[in-house]
Each structure stands twice: as structure tokens, then as C-alpha cells.
Enzyme design. Structure first.
Site, mmCIF file in Angstrom:
data_model
loop_
_atom_site.group_PDB
_atom_site.id
_atom_site.type_symbol
_atom_site.label_atom_id
_atom_site.label_comp_id
_atom_site.label_asym_id
_atom_site.label_seq_id
_atom_site.Cartn_x
_atom_site.Cartn_y
_atom_site.Cartn_z
ATOM 1 N N GLU A 60 0.908 -1.048 0.018
ATOM 2 C CA GLU A 60 -0.081 0.030 0.014
ATOM 3 C C GLU A 60 1.006 1.275 0.025
ATOM 4 O O GLU A 60 0.567 2.276 -0.639
ATOM 5 C CB GLU A 60 -0.918 0.089 1.246
ATOM 6 N N HIS A 129 -11.706 -5.862 8.703
ATOM 7 C CA HIS A 129 -12.191 -5.621 7.212
ATOM 8 C C HIS A 129 -13.370 -4.757 7.622
ATOM 9 O O HIS A 129 -14.547 -4.783 6.970
ATOM 10 C CB HIS A 129 -12.502 -7.039 6.525
#
Ligand SMILES: Cc1ncc(C[n+]2csc(CCOP(=O)(O)OP(=O)(O)O)c2C)c(N)n1
Lengths: 324, 397
Positions: A60, A129
Site C-alpha cells: 500500500e 475488514h
């Protein structure tokens, strides 16, 4: 007018902007041939090819660093972070690089980009998540933060975000990715950043939310109406810039305010809104500003429905604030 | 500005050096080590495990496979929310874990529940984790397949990729500082080799000769991205060179080869010779997880050749060639394993479906804060007044 869900609306906005502007590129993990793990970039690879819909290695920080370089060079990158929970390896790039580039170079450079990422709970995702980290980015000067709740806004706001000269964090409410459907005009239209939407006019109490929590608030307001309460509901949509005018006008009228968000309460964006209301509407207030939020714990797996502010908790706050 | 002084003294010519990249070089430098051939024969000099132990590990592989298959079905039936299996990767998971000593710590990724079970995590505890129910050791806080098992020195699984890599190095470093003999082992996929924690972990470990075994389960895919799009290195093992450590490449579908390589790496680490990067070459036969559909990015033909390399099949051929396992014994063993899973499921179902609400606030800090005590009271009152406060709305996706 076609009916779309949020995924389709995001996809449509990306396609429109990519067709219109050859500088717009999409990058991220699995965004290419696979079309993204939520399918938001489906079909773009086939239409625009591997140089504009770029599958990156799993990093990322690297994705955002790449986007910074691209943006400085004149491209308009739209990086996708697969889940907002995985934005943290890129936190340094976003907070220290993306947000500060214009400022630190005395305005010589800028790195406009739209960082898209699904956020929020209610999908049985556990804490990795399900997080809602919007406040961490609003706290960083130099970034804009947008959170649509429905397909119409998702498309219009994403188009504006892509055209915006500043970097935008675009948080997509994955719980209602497919469930929130609505009419979406074909072709291009832009919803301005920094404008809230009053989705239900009312006089007794102002209830504010964004993203998937707007749906809980809407439900609570309907139930409240059946009990005789008259709520004004605001979908904030854009958290930075914030439409303070709409909030102040509404709370000055109703004299009561409730902020709802699913991120933990402490230092959540609700705290900032409550402070702003206190500063600007003090003499109009009939009750303390209430917050209905997620709790000061990591996001849980099994007890996620206890954790998330559901309509009954909001309804209770409505009753209490009105009765204060 | 005299630009050349910024970038270093100008050179007139660039002589071709041995360091220049030659395609195929690292495939030769890091040959794939195999012990059991596909037909089940093996070079007797390479056999490192007595038959009884090989048979015991074979049983673990069979259990791991049967468990994955059963749980994937359960997910399809909507009885568990998510599952992430290791079908086809059993030799890598169990061969490496079995080669470590009991005192060694395991820093898992998310496909290594076989290793947790090998380390003594009761099957029923694992199943409770999948349900996130009242018997879940994680108290319903993590998604399925994010187990932790402290008694077996099996640490807690994190979704963010590669975080365990530098942590494993840190753990092993701590043991070294304390003068304790502990070698850490950590697992990750080839996708994780792109993440910063991979680089940090390997670099620190090599610089300080930390006793850690880095196991890359190179299963060919990081969700939809094939290995070639994750790294341009011909092998993962060669990355060890850059950090100044040893790298080895081993057939990840061959339990004996994996076991032997891990044993070697462990011995070196324990002897103070530093870390090893072990690349286990295997393949992800199923989807990345139950949330994934590989048909969208992976042609089925790619998978077929790997099915013939199945690690369980290979081990079975090996054992039967040696007379350690016949068909009747194998069938009995499979029945036994299925029964064991059935039993664990039954036991798991006896627990309450959810942990109590107060567990939401426990363990965030050692003692709950005033905010959390208030918030617990708030949610308990809300649920008591209206159970829908703890129930999803109909519009939930
Ligand atoms: C930091 C981070 N980014 C993205 C993800 C989403 N994600 C989950 S698994 C995965 C692929 C992992 O591939 P690899 O490391 O090769 O392991 P494998 O699943 O193949 O065993 C991705 C991108 C994540 N979990 N963490």
C-alpha cells in the site's frame, strides 16, 4: 434513468472520467483483470488496458508513493486500497507526502489523486475488514474526505473528486455497496464536494450521519415519525470540506442535534461536530448534542451488530434529546 | 550545476560484470529440492523421517485437507462466514511446522491452522473460532481462520499482510537476548514479499544473525495477481542474497523435502549462523478464500498439472511403496479423520452462538476505561429495550 448500486455507480464514474481524460489512471491490488475484489473496476481493464488499470504488487505504501509520483508528473491517479483497514501501511505516504506536498513546496507542486477505499462494518469482516478511519484523515490538513451513502452521490461525488485539484480520500460504504440502489443519470454530472444534503426536512431535532450510517438514521427517523417526532436528517456526504452552513442552519432551527457514526466515539468526527455546534449554535441549543457511535474497542466479529449504531439506539437518542 | 558530481564520478564505459543479470541464472543457483518423486519413490539417502513419523504427518495432512473441504462446504451453506484453506499446500504447512522444536514459536500468516492443530490446538477450539461462538478462544473478535494458540506458541493472526514477518524476527531476537534457545518460524505468501515488513524483517534478521526461519509459501497467486506480477525475481529464495542470508528453494508439495530443508534451517539458526529464507514452491488449488472466485482471472488448465503434484497423493504413494500404508489402512484413517471433524462440529454446536456482550469491552485494556463501562451499560440497555439494537437491518448486504 438506469438503476444502479454503489459499485456500479463508482464503476460508471471511473469509466466516464477515464474516457474523458487520458491522464486518469487506476491502480491497486487486483484492480486489473479481476476488476477489484468488490468489482468496482470491472471491465475497465478490457476497455483501457493494463497501462491505465494497473495491478500493483502488494504494497500500500508503494501504491500511494507511485500515485504521488504520477500525480506530480501530471497524471490523475485513482489508487484503490482494497480495504480501508489496509490503508495504514500507506499512512506515512498519505499524511506526510500526499497531504503536505503542495504546502511544503510553497505551492510549486501538488499531488491531486482520489484514494478510493471500502470502509465500515456489518459484513462479518472482523476488525481488519470493518474499520472506519475517516477521522484520522480529516485530522490531517491537506486532505479532503468524502463518504457517499447512495449510488447517485457516489457517482457525482467521485466525478467531482477526480476533477478536484486536491487529494481526496473517498470512503465507500461497503455494507450497502450492493444493497443501496437508486436511479443514477447516464453520462456525466458532478455533485459538489463540501455540500451536505438534507434528506428529510423536520423541525424538532437534527440527526446527522454519513455513509452506511445514513441508512440507520433514515430508518430511525421514519420510526420516530410514527411516534410523532419530527426529525431533520442530514447526509453530510463530504466531511472535509464540511458543510457547516447547512448544519448550523438546521440546528439553529431545531435546537437539537445528534451525530451518528460507526467509528469509535473517542476523537471520532462526531466530537468535532459537537464542538462546532457548541461554538456556533450555543444560544439555540435546547439540549446537549448527542452522539450515537461505535464503541471504544476494536471492531468485533461476532458482536458486530451490538457494536454498530442500529436504528433503536438512534431512536432512543432522539427521544432523549427531544425530552431533555 | 555540475550534475555529474551529484550522481557520482562520470564513467567512460560500463564493463559487463558477472553481476549483470542473466535470465535463468537463479533457477540454477537455487535448484528445487525434491525428495519424493511423483511416482512415490525416493532417494534413500535423502529420507529424513522414520516411517512411523512420516505416517503421523501424513495423517495430519489428510486431516488438514478434510477439514478444509468440510469447512468450505459449511461456508457455502452459510453456517460460517468465511474460510481460507490450504488445499494443495499441506506439505508446506505441516512439513515446516513439524521440523521445528516444541519450544520454537510460530508466527503464522492465515493458511497455517494445520500447524496450530499440530501444536495442540484442539480441533473443537478451532471450529469454535470459525463460528465465533461462546467457545471461541478469541471471544468472537476475529474473522474465521484468525486463530491464536498460546499454549502451542502459535501467535495471533493478523489480516494485514506481512506484519508477522518483522514480529517473528523480533521474537527470535528477544530469545537471543535472553540467551534462550528458541528459533522462530514465520509464514507468508509470495505477495507478502512486496510488503515493507518483509524487507524490514529480513534485513534486521540478517544484520543481527537472528535465529528465524522465513517460510514463503509460494503458491503462485496473491488473490488475482500471478507471481510474475508480484516480483520480477526468478525465485523468491534468491532475495536472500540481497539481505546477506541463506536462501533455499524446495518442492513445497513434498513433505520430506520441506521437512529436511526446515530442519537444516533450524539447525543453522540455533547454531548462531543466522536466518534462512525458505521458498516452498507449491500451488493454490482453490480460490484465495471463500470470498474469491478464481475463474475470473485464472484459466482452469493452469491448475490441472498441479493436481497431479498433490502432496497427499505423493506421500501416500511413498508410504505404500515402503509398505507403511495399505489401502485398507488408508481408508480407515480417512474415516477416522472425518469422524473426528464431525465430532468437533458437534461439540462446537453445543456452545452459545455468541459470546456475552461484556466480552466486547474486555481485553481492550487490562482494565476497562470509564468510557467503556458507560458504553457497555448503554448497549446492554439498548438491547434489553429493543433486541433490534443488536440485529442487522433488512437492507444489509
Ligand atoms: C496490507 C494488506 N493489503 C491487502 C490485503 C488484502 N489481501 C488479503 S490476502 C491478499 C493476497 C496475499 O497473497 P500472498 O501473500 O501471496 O498469500 P496467499 O494468499 O497466496 O497465501 C491480499 C491482497 C491485506 N490482507 N493486507
Amino acid at each position: 434513468m438506469p438503476t444502479m448500486n454503489i459499485i456500479q455507480a463508482v464503476n460508471d464514474a471511473l469509466r466516464i472520467e477515464m474516457r474523458k481524460d487520458p491522464d486518469v489512471v487506476v491502480l491497486g491490488e487486483d484492480v486489473g483483470k479481476f476488476g477489484g475484489v468488490f468489482r468496482a473496476t470491472q471491465g475497465l481493464y478490457d476497455e483501457f488496458g493494463a497501462d491505465r488499470v494497473i495491478d500493483t504488487p502488494l504494497a500500500e505504501g508503494g501504491i500511494i508513493g507511485t500515485a504521488v509520483g504520477m500525480a506530480l508528473y501530471g497524471l490523475k491517479p485513482v489508487p484503490e486500497i482494497q480495504f480501508a483497514d489496509f490503508i495504514f501501511p500507506a499512512f506515512d505516504q498519505i499524511v506526510n507526502e500526499v497531504a503536505k506536498y503542495r504546502y511544503r513546496s510553497g505551492g510549486q507542486y501538488a499531488c491531486p489523486m482520489v484514494i478510493r477505499t471500502p470502509y465500515g462494518g456489518g459484513i462479518k469482516g472482523g476488525h481488519y475488514h470493518s474499520q472506519s478511519p475517516e477521522a484520522m484523515f480529516i485530522h490531517t490538513a491537506g486532505l479532503k474526505v468524502v463518504v457517499p451513502s447512495n449510488p447517485y452521490d457516489a457517482k457525482g461525488l467521485l466525478i467531482s473528486a477526480i476533477r478536484d485539484p486536491d487529494p481526496v480520500l473517498f470512503f465507500e460504504p461497503k455494507r450497502v455497496y450492493r444493497a443501496a440502489k437508486g436511479d443514477v443519470p447516464e453520462g456525466e454530472y458532478a455533485e459538489p464536494l463540501g455540500k451536505a444534503k438534507i434528506t428529510r426536512p423536520g423541525n424538532q431535532v437534527t440527526v446527522m450521519a454519513w455513509g452506511s450510517m445514513w441508512h440507520e438514521v433514515d430508518q430511525a427517523a421514519r420510526e420516530a415519525a410514527a411516534e410523532g417526532y419530527d426529525c431533520e436528517v442530514i447526509d453530510l456526504r463530504s466531511l472535509q470540506p464540511l458543510d457547516l452552513e447547512t448544519i448550523v442552519a438546521s440546528v439553529s432551527k431545531t435546537g437539537r442535534a445528534i451525530v451518528v457514526h460507526e467509528a469509535p466515539r473517542t476523537c471520532g468526527f462526531g466530537a468535532e461536530i459537537a464542538a462546532l455546534i457548541q461554538e456556533r449554535c450555543f444560544l439555540h441549543l435546547e439540549a446537549p448534542v448527542a452522539r450515537v457511535t461505535g464503541f471504544d474497542t476494536p471492531f468485533p466479529y461476532t458482536l458486530e451488530n451490538e457494536y454498530l449504531p442500529r436504528a433503536p439506539r438512534i431512536l432512543k437518542a432522539i427521544r432523549e434529546v427531544v425530552a431533555y | 550545476m555540475r550534475r555529474e558530481h551529484v550522481v557520482g564520478p562520470p564513467t567512460r564505459h560500463h564493463p559487463r560484470e558477472a553481476r549483470d543479470y542473466e535470465p535463468g541464472r537463479f533457477l540454477k543457483e537455487f535448484p528445487l529440492h525434491t525428495v519424493i518423486r511423483e511416482d512415490g519413490t525416493a532417494d534413500p539417502d535423502e529420507v529424513v523421517l522414520p516411517d512411523a513419523e512420516a505416517l503421523r504427518l501424513y495423517r495430519w495432512m489428510v486431516l488438514n485437507r478434510a477439514l478444509d473441504e468440510r469447512m468450505i462446504t459449511l461456508q457455502r451453506q452459510g453456517r460460517i462466514g468465511f474460510y481460507i484453506g490450504s488445499i494443495g499446500e499441506e506439505a508446506t504447512v505441516l512439513g515446516t511446522a513439524a521440523a521445528m522444536d516444541e519450544r520454537d514459536w510460530i508466527y503464522p500468516c492465515y493458511r497455517e491452522h494445520g500447524a496450530a492443530l499440530l501444536r495442540g490446538m484442539p480441533l473443537v477450539t478451532f471450529v469454535c473460532d470459525l463460528f465465533g461462538n461462546g467457545g471461541d478462544a478469541m471471544k468472537g473478535r476475529q474473522m474465521p481462520c484468525h486463530e491464536a494458540w498460546r499454549p502451542g506458541r502459535f501467535t495471533s493472526i493478523s489480516s494485514p499482510i506481512a506484519t508477522q514477518v518483522s514480529q517473528a524476527m523480533g521474537g527470535a531476537w528477544a530469545a537471543k537476548l535472553k540467551g534462550e534457545e528458541m528459533v522462530a518460524i514465520t509464514y507468508f505468501g509470495e505477495g507478502a514479499t512486496s510488503a515493507h515488513d518483509f524487507h524490514t524483517g529480513l534485513n534486521f534478521a540478517a544484520v543481527r544473525k537472528i535465529p528465524v526461519v522465513f517460510v514463503c509459501r509460494n503458491n503462485g497467486w496473491a488473490i488475482s495477481v500471478p507471481r510474475e506480477r508480484q516480483t520480477a525475481s526468478e525465485t523468491i529464495a534468491q532475495k536472500a542474497i540481497a539481505y546477506g542470508m541463506r536462501g533455499e528453494r524446495v518442492d513445497g508439495n513434498d513433505l520430506l523435502a520441506v521437512y529436511a530443508a526446515t530442519r537444516r534451517a533450524r539447525a543453522r539458526a540455533a547454531a548462531g549462523e543466522g536466518p534462512t529464507l525458505l521458498e516452498c514452491v507449491t500451488y493454490r488449488i482453490e480460490g484465495h478464500s471463500t470470498s474469491d472466485d478464481p475463474r475470473a482471472y485464472r484459466p482452469a488448465e493452469l491448475v490441472e498439472p498441479w493436481k497431479r503434484k498433490d502432496p497427499i497423493l505423493r506421500m501416500r504413494r511413498y508410504l505404500s511403496k515402503r509398505g507403511a500404508l495399505d489401502e485398507a489402512q488408508d481408508a480407515a484413517l480417512r474415516d477416522e479423520v472425518r469422524e473426528q471433524i464431525q465430532q468437533a462440529l458437534k461439540e462446537a454446536e453445543a456452545f452459545p452462538a455468541k459470546p456475552p456482550i461484556e466480552t466486547l469491552f474486555a481485553d481492550v485494556y487490562e482494565e476497562p476505561l470509564w468510557q467503556q463501562r458507560e458504553q457497555l451499560a448503554e448497549i446492554e440497555a439498548a438491547v434489553a429495550a429493543d433486541p433490534r439494537a443488536a440485529n442487522p437491518r433488512h437492507s444489509d448486504a
